[in-house]
Structure formats: structure tokens, C-alpha cells
Enzyme design. Structure first.
Site, short mmCIF file in Angstrom:
data_model
loop_
_atom_site.label_atom_id
_atom_site.label_comp_id
_atom_site.label_asym_id
_atom_site.label_seq_id
_atom_site.Cartn_x
_atom_site.Cartn_y
_atom_site.Cartn_z
N GLY A 116 -87.07 62.81 0.37
CA GLY A 116 -87.90 62.08 1.32
C GLY A 116 -89.37 62.14 0.94
N PRO A 143 -93.44 62.98 1.01
CA PRO A 143 -94.12 64.26 1.27
C PRO A 143 -94.58 64.38 2.71
CG PRO A 143 -95.52 62.78 -0.02
CD PRO A 143 -94.17 62.15 0.05
N LYS A 199 -89.39 68.90 4.77
CA LYS A 199 -88.23 69.38 4.01
C LYS A 199 -88.24 70.91 3.92
CE LYS A 199 -89.29 66.65 0.55
NZ LYS A 199 -90.32 65.79 1.16
N HIS A 217 -118.50 39.39 5.01
CA HIS A 217 -117.32 39.79 4.23
C HIS A 217 -116.25 40.39 5.15
CE1 HIS A 217 -115.43 41.50 0.46
NE2 HIS A 217 -114.89 42.29 1.39
N GLU A 218 -116.64 41.36 5.97
CA GLU A 218 -115.68 42.03 6.86
C GLU A 218 -115.25 41.12 8.01
OE1 GLU A 218 -114.43 44.56 5.69
OE2 GLU A 218 -115.95 45.08 4.20
N HIS A 258 -112.44 38.95 6.83
CA HIS A 258 -111.17 39.69 6.87
C HIS A 258 -110.59 39.69 8.28
CE1 HIS A 258 -110.76 41.18 2.86
NE2 HIS A 258 -111.86 41.92 2.88
N ASP A 271 -110.10 43.12 -3.10
CA ASP A 271 -109.33 42.14 -2.34
C ASP A 271 -108.51 41.25 -3.28
OD1 ASP A 271 -110.49 43.07 0.03
OD2 ASP A 271 -112.21 41.74 -0.21
#
Length: 565
Positions: free
Chosen positions: A147, A149, A153, A374-375, A378, A452
Site C-alpha cells: 500500500g 506510504p 502497515k 494568472h491565478e 486558473h 501549467d
């Protein structure tokens, strides 16, 4: 059980016991000899006594001279022998821990219910081995945990040892392998020898090998020293797990790995070695909520905290991630001189872990405007064209984590395990929102689109080359044909391409076609929502960061609603 421990003690320390017995015999013999010598001296004439004293003095001086010369050398040799001598490279410094001393029970195993049920059955098979043997069954020899990390386990292995109440020895796969050929194999032998001794006295023993892929990966035909050492270590492990033994010991080997199952050697995976496989996956929504409740018990927190909302915020987070999130929240609360953890501290912890520490860089107004648009690009593209994600946060503050000057943080709206064509296209459109916004509002583009473009092209390439999502209808994973073994070279790592230049050109053209169509759709959207794009950029320039509630408020203010999934 006491006789078993006494037998094991004698077996483990027989050399020291023999030396001690021999020393006692020598001391008794010397005492008798000295007593007889004293009696003989007393019965002798005076001239004989003088002669005997002179001889005794000379003998004593010679004896002391020999001791002065030889004792340092003997001491060095003895220390070297006791410390293992030439075998010091292969010594193990691992001590067995009793099962009850670990103190991790099933109640502590949270966030992996399916794997927990498998582990509980394993414990029943270990503890009820007499019943199993009565019906002709065999004791489990090995359990393999696979599985991602941080999913627990190692925690699960400790719980198995606690509930089965048998000793536990833990090692990492990398501890076996050394630069000297044969060292790893010797360590494997000594580890299993110690486990057999413990199992003989305690009734059983668990060997836990973490990062099993370090020693259990597929064997190589190379002749290098490293490959030979890894191969010999794995061969010894295979023999110890399923070799010719005088009797069957109650030893259970538990291996854990983050690597794919196909990475391990097939001989290690066959029944009789690792009989049972337990797949430990990331927790689902209900399990994440239980994890938050469990870890919040360890700290003081605001009673108004909604664990169901926290669970939704922690999509794709492992138990270790959630534990770290709570601990980071506690540190932030102390830093802010708060008496308890609140939602504000948890949100700040999420920002710090996922985006890194805020790194204040002084930008001029032109740069700040470029980053803001730019942001904002998005955010608007994600909101309308990627309905699978929420716009969780927008920031134009630089972060040290990834070196970004600003970022838009998406958040999955629900847990999805299969990525459809629509979702992949949505990711591409979300990435291209920054490029389209810069062109539309600034009349130019910046180097900020590099990452991007990389993400968008990776998704488009995968759609066409691997997933059969191109328009031409070409089906198959063409990446395999691009990097297949030559089959004729004596070097196994040499690869050749079986794709014609015509097919490559067609696949690359389809990849670019997907990017161009996505970009066109994003440009049309941002042109239509130009006022909304301006509003987000202005808010970012004024506040630098916008959280989820502020983002949703702006969309509602403009009467916008999310498209359905």
C-alpha cells in the site's frame, strides 16, 4: 516454559558456561597445588627452603615479564573475538520486543477497516494453530502488506504482534544489504536463527521486514557486486522462509512495501512464503472522520469543529497525513497563543503542509497584476470547466514549498478512483486558464505558464498515446512500443522503438489538437466572463489570498453556479 527458557539460555551461552566451569576447575587445582607446595616447603630442611624461595622468585619474575608482554595482545584479541571479529559486519543489533510491551491493539488501528479484518483473521490463525493442525492445515509462513506510504502497515504489524502476544523483531530491508558480498545473506541467517530460538522458548515469533522491496526486488542477471549481493540476500531469505528444516517453527514473517507487487521477485510471492497478502489503501470518507476523532482526542480542540467537514477536506490523505495535520495545527495554536485548536489553525496547517511556508517577496505592481490574472484565470476555468474540483484557495503570496509565486489550489469534490476522458480534459482546461487569462488581459504571456503547460501536455499525451482517447481511433498503449527491449542486444537495458515516424506524427498531432481545442474553449469562457476575471484579480491584489468561502461568495455575487458532474 521455564525449562524452555533455561534450555535456550544454555544453548545461547554455552561457551561462557564452559569457560566458567573450566575456570573453577583451574582455581581448585591451583589451590590444591599451592597447599601441597606450602606443606612440602614446611617439611623441608633450611637450605632447601632457601633454594626453593630463590627458584620461586625467579619463576615469578619470568611469569610477570611474560604476562606484561602477552596480556595486552591477549586482551586485544579477546575483545576482538567477543565483538565478533571478522564477522562483525554481519552482527545484528536487533532485540525482540514482547507482544504485550508494544501495547498497540485493534482499537488503535483506525482508517483501514478492510485490512484490519484480514489482520484479525491472521491473528486467529496464529493463536489457534493447534486447531488448524488438527484439521490438517498449515501455519501461515508469511504476510505481505502492500500500500501507499503512511497508511499504517507498520502499525498493523505491531497490532498483530500485540494481539497474538508473541515477540516481535523489526528490520528494514536496507539493513541487510552491504557493499560486501555475503554480508546480507549472513544477516538473514542470523535473524532467522534468533527468531527460531525465541519461538522455541516463547511459543512463536514475528519477523517484520519493512521496505521489503530493498531486498526482495526481482533478481538480476548482472555480474556486478551490488547485484550479486542483492541476489544472494534474497536467495537466503527464500531458503529461510521455505527451506529444509528439522521441524516447523511458529515463525511468521511480515513484509511491507510501497512498491507495486510486480516489482517483487515471483519466488517471494508464491504460496508457502508469503501466504497472505493484505492491501492497505488510503482511508475513505468514513475512515477519515474516525481518524480525525481519534487524533483530536490527543489535543485540546474547539468543540464546534466538524469532523465530517474535516474528512471532506482530507481527500486522498493517509492516516500519517491526518496525524501530521493535527500536530501541525497544535504547533500553530501554541505559536498564536491559543488554548485550543480551531478551524482557523487547521486551515493554516493545511496551507503550510500542502503549499509550504509563506515567503514574502516584494513584487512591483506590474508583476503583482500578472500573477493575479494568472491565478484568476486558473480559478474561473476550474470553476466552470472542471466540475470535479472545487476552487479551494487562491493566493498571490509566494511559497517556499514548490517555489511558486502564486497558486490556485483545487480540491476534489468527491472521491473518484477512475479518471474519465471528461475529467482529464477538465484538468487540461484548468491548467490553460492561466495562459488564456494572460493573453486576454495583459496582451502577453509569462514564464509562469511553464508548469501549467507541462501538466497539460502530460495529460494530453497520456490520453492519446496510452488511453486511446484520440480522434483517430488508434487504440493501444504506444508508449510500450516506443521503449521496448531490443531482443537482440546483449545489454538488457537497451531499448528500441517499434513505431513508424508516420504513427508518431499522427499521435503528436492529435495531442496538439486536444490542447488547441481546450485552449479555444477556455479563451471563449474567459472572454465571456471578463468582468468576473477582473473581480478576482482585484480581490487578489487587495487581499493577496482568498479562501473557499470568499471565492464562493464572489461567484454567487455574480449569480454563477457550478456545472454538475
Amino acid at each position: 516454559m521455564n525449562w524452555r527458557k533455561t534450555k535456550l539460555f544454555i544453548k545461547s551461552h554455552w561457551v561462557a558456561i564452559c569457560v566458567s566451569i573450566f575456570s573453577v576447575i583451574v582455581i581448585i587445582a591451583l589451590t590444591i597445588f599451592l597447599r601441597n607446595a606450602v606443606l612440602a616447603w614446611r617439611a623441608s630442611e633450611s637450605y632447601m627452603k632457601t633454594s626453593m624461595l630463590a627458584q620461586t622468585g625467579i619463576t615469578f619474575l619470568m611469569f610477570m615479564l611474560i604476562q606484561i608482554v602477552t596480556m595486552p595482545l591477549a586482551g586485544i584479541m579477546w575483545i576482538w573475538i567477543m565483538n565478533g571479529g571478522a564477522a562483525n559486519f554481519t552482527r545484528l543489533h536487533k532485540k525482540a520486543i514482547k507482544g504485550k510491551e508494544i501495547s498497540i491493539g485493534w482499537k488503535d488501528v483506525i482508517g483501514m477497516e478492510a485490512a484490519k479484518q484480514e489482520a484479525m483473521e491472521v491473528v486467529r490463525l496464529i493463536t489457534d494453530r493447534a486447531q488448524l493442525q488438527r484439521i490438517g492445515g498449515k501455519i501461515l509462513r508469511g504476510i505481505l502488506m502492500i500500500g501507499p506510504p503512511g497508511c499504517g502497515k507498520t502499525y498493523m504489524a505491531k497490532a498483530i504482534a500485540t494481539e497474538a502476544d508473541i515477540p516481535f523483531i523489526s528490520m528494514s530491508g536496507s539493513e541487510f544489504v552491504e557493499m560486501y558480498v555475503g554480508v546480507g545473506a549472513s544477516r538473514v541467517r542470523k535473524l532467522f536463527k534468533r527468531a527460531r530460538n525465541i519461538a522455541e522458548s516463547e511459543g512463536g515469533c514475528i519477523i517484520f521486514i519493512d521496505e521489503l522491496d530493498a531486498v526482495g526486488r526481482q533478481r538480476s542477471a548482472a555480474n556486478s557486486g551490488g547485484a550479486q549481493e542483492t541476489n544472494s540476500t534474497l536467495n537466503q531469505l527464500l531458503v529461510e522462509m521455505d527451506g529444509l528444516k528439522e521441524k516447523a517453527e511458529n515463525i511468521v514473517t511480515i513484509g511491507a512495501t510501497n512498491a507495486p507487487e510486480s516489482f517483487l521477485d515471483s519466488a517471494l510471492l508464491r504460496p508457502g512464503r508469503f501466504d497472505r497478502k493484505i492491501y492497505v489503501d488510503l482511508p475513505n470518507l468514513e475512515e477519515r472522520e474516525e481518524l480525525f476523532k481519534y487524533y483530536l482526542k490527543e489535543v485540546k480542540y474547539d468543540s464546534s469543529l466538524d469532523t465530517s467537514r474535516l474528512a471532506r477536506l482530507a481527500v486522498e490523505k493517509s492516516p500519517a497525513d491526518i496525524a501530521n495535520l493535527i500536530q501541525e495545527s497544535a504547533l500553530i495554536a501554541v505559536r498564536n497563543k491559543k488554548e485550543q485548536i480551531g478551524m482557523k489553525e487547521i486551515m493554516e496547517a493545511i496551507d503550510r503542509i500542502e503549499m509550504g511556508i509563506k515567503h514574502k517577496i516584494v513584487f512591483n505592481e506590474g508583476e503583482r497584476k500578472k500573477i493575479a490574472y494568472h491565478e484568476a484565470g486558473h480559478a474561473v476555468a476550474t470553476y466552470f470547466l472542471q466540475p470535479f474540483d472545487d476552487v479551494f484557495k487562491i493566493s498571490i503570496i509566494s511559497r517556499t514549498g514548490e517555489g511558486f509565486l502564486g497558486m490556485m489550489v483545487p480540491h476534489p469534490r468527491e472521491e473518484l478512483h477512475i479518471h474519465t476522458k471528461e475529467k482529464l480534459l477538465g484538468k487540461i482546461k484548468s491548467c490553460l486558464g492561466s495562459y488564456a487569462a494572460e493573453k486576454l488581459k495583459l496582451g502577453t504571456t509569462t514564464t509562469g505558464v511553464f508548469s501549467d503547460f507541462r501538466t497539460a501536455m502530460r495529460n494530453a499525451h497520456q490520453m492519446v498515446w496510452e488511453l486511446g482517447m484520440g480522434k483517430s481511433g488508434l487504440v493501444g498503449s504506444y508508449v510500450l512500443l516506443e521503449t521496448m527491449p531490443s531482443g537482440t542486444s546483449r545489454f538488457a537495458e537497451e531499448k528500441v522503438s517499434y513505431l513508424s515516424e508516420k504513427i508518431k506524427e499522427q499521435l503528436n498531432n492529435e495531442t496538439q489538437e486536444i490542447l488547441q481545442e481546450c485552449l479555444k474553449e477556455v479563451e471563449e469562457l474567459l472572454t465571456k466572463e471578463s468582468a468576473l476575471l477582473d473581480r478576482f484579480a482585484q480581490e487578489l491584489l487587495a487581499k493577496e489570498e482568498l479562501d473557499y468561502d470568499q471565492i464562493e461568495a464572489i461567484f454567487k455575487e455574480h449569480n454563477k453556479t457550478r456545472p454538475s458532474i
